[in-house]
Design an enzyme around this catalytic site. Structure first.
Site, PDB file in Angstrom:
ATOM      1  N   GLY A  67      39.759  38.877  34.657  1.00 63.57           N
ATOM      2  CA  GLY A  67      40.687  39.066  33.559  1.00 63.57           C
ATOM      3  C   GLY A  67      41.054  38.754  31.960  1.00 63.57           C
ATOM      4  O   GLY A  67      41.350  39.173  31.457  1.00 63.57           O
ATOM      5  N   ASP A  81      45.029  27.270  37.860  1.00 55.31           N
ATOM      6  CA  ASP A  81      43.825  27.726  38.863  1.00 55.31           C
ATOM      7  C   ASP A  81      44.108  26.902  40.055  1.00 55.31           C
ATOM      8  O   ASP A  81      43.354  27.077  40.885  1.00 55.31           O
ATOM      9  CB  ASP A  81      43.024  28.157  37.786  1.00 55.31           C
ATOM     10  CG  ASP A  81      43.296  29.162  36.764  1.00 55.31           C
ATOM     11  OD1 ASP A  81      44.078  29.904  37.618  1.00 55.31           O
ATOM     12  OD2 ASP A  81      42.650  29.158  36.025  1.00 55.31           O
ATOM     13  N   LYS A  87      34.794  28.355  32.687  1.00 55.31           N
ATOM     14  CA  LYS A  87      34.261  29.823  32.850  1.00 55.31           C
ATOM     15  C   LYS A  87      35.344  30.018  31.101  1.00 55.31           C
ATOM     16  O   LYS A  87      34.807  30.541  30.388  1.00 55.31           O
ATOM     17  CB  LYS A  87      35.454  30.148  33.671  1.00 55.31           C
ATOM     18  CG  LYS A  87      35.199  31.655  33.661  1.00 55.31           C
ATOM     19  CD  LYS A  87      35.697  32.232  35.294  1.00 55.31           C
ATOM     20  CE  LYS A  87      37.140  31.737  35.806  1.00 55.31           C
ATOM     21  NZ  LYS A  87      37.952  32.868  35.836  1.00 55.31           N
ATOM     22  N   ARG A 126      48.579  34.507  44.857  1.00 50.81           N
ATOM     23  CA  ARG A 126      48.100  32.716  45.836  1.00 50.81           C
ATOM     24  C   ARG A 126      48.847  32.327  46.288  1.00 50.81           C
ATOM     25  O   ARG A 126      48.996  31.586  47.452  1.00 50.81           O
ATOM     26  CB  ARG A 126      47.574  32.012  44.461  1.00 50.81           C
ATOM     27  CG  ARG A 126      46.357  32.558  44.256  1.00 50.81           C
ATOM     28  CD  ARG A 126      45.319  32.124  42.971  1.00 50.81           C
ATOM     29  NE  ARG A 126      44.502  32.781  42.628  1.00 50.81           N
ATOM     30  CZ  ARG A 126      43.687  32.194  41.500  1.00 50.81           C
ATOM     31  NH1 ARG A 126      43.791  31.717  40.224  1.00 50.81           N
ATOM     32  NH2 ARG A 126      42.256  32.781  41.556  1.00 50.81           N
TER      33      ARG A 126
HETATM   34  C1  S3P Z   1      42.486  31.429  31.435  1.00 53.15           C
HETATM   35  C2  S3P Z   1      44.209  31.855  31.155  1.00 53.15           C
HETATM   36  C3  S3P Z   1      44.584  31.495  32.453  1.00 53.15           C
HETATM   37  C4  S3P Z   1      43.521  31.074  33.381  1.00 53.15           C
HETATM   38  C5  S3P Z   1      42.239  31.900  33.896  1.00 53.15           C
HETATM   39  C6  S3P Z   1      41.619  31.795  32.700  1.00 53.15           C
HETATM   40  C7  S3P Z   1      41.886  31.742  30.118  1.00 53.15           C
HETATM   41  O1  S3P Z   1      44.834  32.606  32.534  1.00 53.15           O
HETATM   42  O2  S3P Z   1      45.042  31.295  35.210  1.00 53.15           O
HETATM   43  O3  S3P Z   1      42.155  31.788  35.018  1.00 53.15           O
HETATM   44  O4  S3P Z   1      40.255  31.534  29.847  1.00 53.15           O
HETATM   45  O5  S3P Z   1      42.225  32.116  28.867  1.00 53.15           O
HETATM   46  P1  S3P Z   1      46.680  32.637  32.097  1.00 53.15           P
HETATM   47  O6  S3P Z   1      46.431  32.697  30.865  1.00 53.15           O
HETATM   48  O7  S3P Z   1      47.000  34.548  32.291  1.00 53.15           O
HETATM   49  O8  S3P Z   1      47.723  32.260  32.760  1.00 53.15           O
END
Ligand code: S3P
Length: 460
Positions: free
Chosen positions: A96, A348, A22, A379
């Protein structure tokens, strides 16, 4: 509300190839859009989150071809200054990653934009990106005054900064580094320990000058270490085992060139099959083409530390990202402690690690993981509630949880809390539980893994 019912499954057998990563899929669209020429990403993750990124960049004037059957996208990049003002609010859905990293790119644009997502996104903290972007000279307003989205971003004329991030977050780091592409000088981000480094690797692959190294090495070099496009100084595993602050620095105004990217399988998706294979007695599963970038592969370390048998069958390179086939055999697991620099490398995967811990013998302690509270759900709270309902001995803590494994869970009615990782973790818990487990709102898996239940079914 779509519910799903599960019975105890017995041994799991077979081969599985999980969908594309992802994080890397998001970044291939973002950097592809900012590059000159075409970027083709194959084994791209066609899930709701990545489709949100695609639709935002289309709103910004980028032409993106999408072949859903072949899991391939072609991004017709327009160069660093080729984005155009969107006519409407950019909708990041549940993502996010899209919200935070795209905000960094928008901060570098000469136009004004607004960005917002679903109700979960609207509750997630954005101060962590508003602060550094404001320091760089962008004007960012949280329209409801609560440091969450919707955000209004007026960008352009950014200054390079040296940012000391309070959290090891790849979203924050990537947001600042991509804003740094538009700054009037170098931009650096130092984080408490190294978070996933896909942005750094991909920026380098696209031709940017970027360095990434332990902050003390940078200081020892008399701060003379300059970003280089060739030096491969990132993610030395031995330096990652302790809590070592890490510094990434990018030079502005690179000429990014479109690339062919083969996205490795997502270790965060593979984690459910790894856990299921370890806890369902008599199982043997080959999980193929899993990205094992050391900044992501903490689950392998923890699973082995718990007594899990995981063999790397074949290891190969996917444009600077390591991948491997993993053979997983059911194992008697025991408790462990998970903390410090390991946390960002498996953040994650903690929901499914909590499931493994419940089926293990002895106590597992997870600490330094307060970030779990600001994910798609809290979580710590949601996994505690669900695993308790299935009979686990689990106690929430401020920055983690303590699970006293009993090796046994019983079926129950549990909720996904609209969090894809909670839904998939509970499906794994259900496979080895006595009786029937019902998961409410189970279809939220489409956020990261639309065919998850069908793929799981194939192994039963
Ligand atoms: C991600 C960073 C992580 C992860 C999210 C994907 C990314 O979040 O938990 O699922 O692709 O940069 P954080 O940067 O908030 O730790």
């Amino acid at each position: 509300m779509r519910i799903r019912e599960f019975q105890r499954a017995g041994a799991l057998h077979g081969e599985i190839e999980v969908p594309g990563d992802k994080s890397i899929s998001h970044r291939s669209i973002m950097l592809g859009a900012l590059a000159e020429g075409d970027t083709r990403a194959s084994h791209f993750l066609m899930s709701a989150d990545c489709l949100s990124t695609i639709s935002c960049f289309r709103q910004l004037g980028i032409d993106i071809e999408e072949d859903r059957e072949a899991d391939t996208v072609v991004v017709h990049g327009k160069g660093l200054h080729g984005l155009s003002a969107p006519l409407d609010t950019l909708d990041t859905g549940n993502s996010g990653t899209t919200t935070r990293i795209l905000s960094g790119i928008l901060a570098g644009q000469a136009f004004q934009s607004q960005i917002n997502g679903d109700s979960s996104i609207q509750a997630r903290p954005m101060k962590r990106i508003i602060r550094p972007l404001t320091e760089m000279g962008a004007r960012i307003t949280s329209l409801r005054g609560n440091d969450c989205t919707p955000l209004e971003i007026s960008g352009g004329h950014l200054h390079g900064i040296d940012y000391l991030s309070p959290v090891a977050s790849a979203q924050v780091k990537s947001c600042i580094l991509l804003a740094g592409l538009y700054a009037d000088g170098r931009t650096s981000v130092t984080e408490p320990s190294l978070s996933r480094n896909h942005t750094e690797l991909m920026l380098r692959g696209f031709g940017a000058e970027i360095s990434s190294l332990p902050a003390d090495e940078y200081a020892a070099s008399g701060a003379k270490t300059r970003p280089s496009s060739s030096k491969n100084d990132t993610a030395d595993r031995s330096r990652m085992s302790g809590m070592v602050p890490w510094r990434a620095e990018v030079c502005p105004e690179p000429q990014l060139r479109g690339q062919d990217i083969i996205v490795p399988g997502d270790i965060s998706s593979a984690a459910y099959f790894i856990a299921a294979g370890l806890i369902a007695p008599g199982s043997e599963i080959l999980v193929k083409n899993v990205g094992i970038n050391p900044t992501r592969a903490g689950i392998l370390e923890v699973a082995r530390d718990m007594g899990g048998q995981i063999e790397v069958i074949r290891e190969y390179d996917r444009g600077g990202e390591k991948a491997a086939d993993l053979l997983v055999k059911s194992s008697s697991l025991h408790g462990t402690t998970i903390e410090g620099a390991l946390i960002p490398t498996l953040i994650d995967e903690i929901p499914v690690i909590a499931v493994m811990a419940a089926y293990a013998e002895g106590t597992t302690v997870i600490r330094d993981a307060a970030e779990l509270k600001v994910k798609e759900s809290n979580r710590i709270a949601t996994m505690t509630e669900n695993l308790k309902a299935m009979g686990a001995d689990i106690a929430p803590e401020e920055d983690g949880m303590v699970i006293r494994g009993t090796g046994f869970l019983h079926g129950a009615r549990v909720r996904s809390f609209l969090d894809h990782r909670v839904a998939m973790s509970m499906a794994v818990a259900a496979l080895a539980a006595e009786g029937t487990t019902t998961i409410e709102d189970a279809d939220c898996v489409l956020i990261s893994y639309p065919s998850f239940y069908e793929d799981l079914e194939k192994l039963i």
